[in-house]
Motif scaffolding. Structure first.
Motif, PDB file in Angstrom:
ATOM      1  N   ALA A 192       0.628  -1.035  -0.519  1.00  0.00           N
ATOM      2  CA  ALA A 192      -0.145  -0.032   0.120  1.00  0.00           C
ATOM      3  C   ALA A 192       0.488   1.020   0.362  1.00  0.00           C
ATOM      4  O   ALA A 192       1.817   1.399   0.938  1.00  0.00           O
ATOM      5  N   PRO A 194       1.446   5.499  -0.667  1.00  0.00           N
ATOM      6  CA  PRO A 194       0.628   6.931  -0.703  1.00  0.00           C
ATOM      7  C   PRO A 194       0.958   7.206  -2.898  1.00  0.00           C
ATOM      8  O   PRO A 194       2.171   6.529  -2.860  1.00  0.00           O
ATOM      9  N   ASP A 195       0.025   8.251  -3.078  1.00  0.00           N
ATOM     10  CA  ASP A 195       0.412   8.489  -4.800  1.00  0.00           C
ATOM     11  C   ASP A 195       1.409   9.381  -5.130  1.00  0.00           C
ATOM     12  O   ASP A 195       2.306   9.477  -3.801  1.00  0.00           O
ATOM     13  N   ILE A 219      -3.286  -0.878  -3.155  1.00  0.00           N
ATOM     14  CA  ILE A 219      -4.298  -0.051  -2.768  1.00  0.00           C
ATOM     15  C   ILE A 219      -2.374   1.199  -2.797  1.00  0.00           C
ATOM     16  O   ILE A 219      -1.743   1.612  -2.711  1.00  0.00           O
ATOM     17  N   GLU A 220      -3.426   2.246  -3.221  1.00  0.00           N
ATOM     18  CA  GLU A 220      -2.607   3.869  -3.556  1.00  0.00           C
ATOM     19  C   GLU A 220      -3.727   4.984  -3.060  1.00  0.00           C
ATOM     20  O   GLU A 220      -4.380   4.872  -2.830  1.00  0.00           O
ATOM     21  N   THR A 221      -3.020   5.334  -1.937  1.00  0.00           N
ATOM     22  CA  THR A 221      -3.987   6.623  -1.296  1.00  0.00           C
ATOM     23  C   THR A 221      -3.213   7.844  -1.276  1.00  0.00           C
ATOM     24  O   THR A 221      -1.930   7.945  -1.477  1.00  0.00           O
ATOM     25  N   SER A 222      -3.933   8.941  -1.026  1.00  0.00           N
ATOM     26  CA  SER A 222      -3.579   9.869  -1.319  1.00  0.00           C
ATOM     27  C   SER A 222      -3.075  10.356   0.738  1.00  0.00           C
ATOM     28  O   SER A 222      -3.079  11.457   1.272  1.00  0.00           O
ATOM     29  N   THR A 223      -3.076   9.986   1.829  1.00  0.00           N
ATOM     30  CA  THR A 223      -2.853   9.748   2.737  1.00  0.00           C
ATOM     31  C   THR A 223      -1.907   9.332   4.128  1.00  0.00           C
ATOM     32  O   THR A 223      -2.108   7.815   2.980  1.00  0.00           O
ATOM     33  N   MET A 226      -4.012   6.356   6.027  1.00  0.00           N
ATOM     34  CA  MET A 226      -4.549   5.668   5.497  1.00  0.00           C
ATOM     35  C   MET A 226      -3.679   4.050   5.332  1.00  0.00           C
ATOM     36  O   MET A 226      -3.847   3.163   5.336  1.00  0.00           O
ATOM     37  N   ALA A 227      -2.291   4.728   4.813  1.00  0.00           N
ATOM     38  CA  ALA A 227      -1.809   3.528   4.241  1.00  0.00           C
ATOM     39  C   ALA A 227      -0.840   2.599   5.834  1.00  0.00           C
ATOM     40  O   ALA A 227      -1.312   1.404   5.294  1.00  0.00           O
TER      41      ALA A 227
END
Length: 314
Positions: A192, A194-195, A219-223, A226-227
């Motif tokens: 997972a 971050p973007d 999973i790619e996330t902006s926070t 979240m990761a």
């Protein structure tokens, strides 16, 4: 100090509309409109181009806005200088930070600073490293915490926190008990990340390219939160410096396993200001607190003197 008309004009210019400015100021849009009309009458020129969807500045408005910003900056500097005479920091300090330094390091230090200096107002924004540096260059913040500065830069570095990049895993993960891990061992592992608005993502991508390792990005996330949350409840891996997950690691919710490729998997977070920018007593007090705290944050923290030379820690 700014007149009411000038203050209302500045807020409208920054907000981009009378309605948003009214919401921020807590006054009626009609009151703002009257004050701006009064200012335009005094200056005998239009300052705003009022359209259906957005209010923009005329060339004269650009000049008046720059003047208003300078007046506010000078007023803040004057307040700081006067308070320096009596040794009491006041005013507002604006700090921009990358997300990885917020939840533990910055939040704790800002709370401690506010208790020590309750008369100082703090404005903290959390954005990507590139946006932090842009805000510092443009004078929208006083202090910056940025990730992995380029070798050549135009900023004044007060302290630096250097740590290896770590594989962040749940305590039940097979890697959790390892003292270190080679990036090449992670071939095919589910991750997972971050973007690409995060500098740390670009670092991970460079390491993967250099080692010719293929990760399974699920999973790619902006926070970063979240990761970390996903990793805590799964067998996925993410990558962060240890300080970015210090709270979770200290609580036993996550484990940080350093990567062995330290020559190109090192990270550094820098405490920065702009050279030549006058720092208020409040800003200097916060800088000193943050630099000292960074020096205690890890064995690889590097406080720096005003001249930029590294101070040797005892």
């Amino acid at each position: 100090m700014l007149s009411t008309a000038m203050l209302y004009f500045r807020e409208t210019a920054k907000a981009g509309s009378l309605r948003r400015a009214a919401e921020q100021l807590g006054v009626a849009p009609s009151a703002i409109s009257r004050q701006i009309a009064k200012l335009e009458g005094e200056l005998q020129t239009a300052l705003l181009d009022r359209r259906a969807n957005r209010t923009t500045l005329t060339p004269a408005g650009e000049l008046v806005l720059a003047h208003a910003d300078q007046v506010l900056q000078n007023s803040e500097a004057l307040r700081g200088a006067l308070q320096e005479l009596i040794g009491q920091p006041v005013g507002t300090v604006r700090i921009g930070s990358i997300e990885g330094m917020v939840s533990h390091f910055l939040a704790n230090n800002l709370a401690r600073f506010q208790k020590r200096h309750p008369q100082v107002k703090l404005q903290a924004s959390v954005v990507g490293s590139r946006a932090v540096l842009e805000a510092l260059q443009e004078g929208r913040i006083d202090i910056a915490l940025a990730f992995n500065l380029p070798e050549r830069h135009a900023f004044r570095e007060h302290a630096r926190l250097e740590q290896p990049l770590c594989a962040i895993v749940a305590p039940t993960h097979a890697l959790a008990r390892r003292r270190s891990v080679s990036f090449r061992e992670l071939e095919g592992h589910r991750v997972a990340l971050p973007d690409r608005s995060f500098q740390i993502r670009h670092l991970v991508d460079r390491i993967a390219s250099k080692t010719q390792v293929s990760l399974d990005l699920v999973i790619e996330t902006s926070t970063l939160d979240m990761a970390k949350g996903v990793v805590r409840n799964s067998d996925l891996i993410t990558f962060l410096p240890r300080y970015a997950a210090l709270h979770e690691v200290s609580n036993g919710d996550l484990c940080a396993v350093p990567l062995q490729e330290r020559d190109f998997a090192a990270t550094a977070t820098s405490l920065l200001t702009m050279p030549g920018q006058r720092q208020s007593p409040a800003s200097r007090a916060l800088l000193e607190m943050l630099a000292t705290s960074m020096g205690r944050y890890g064995s690889n923290a590097v406080p720096r003197s005003d001249s930029g030379n590294t101070r040797v820690q005892k």
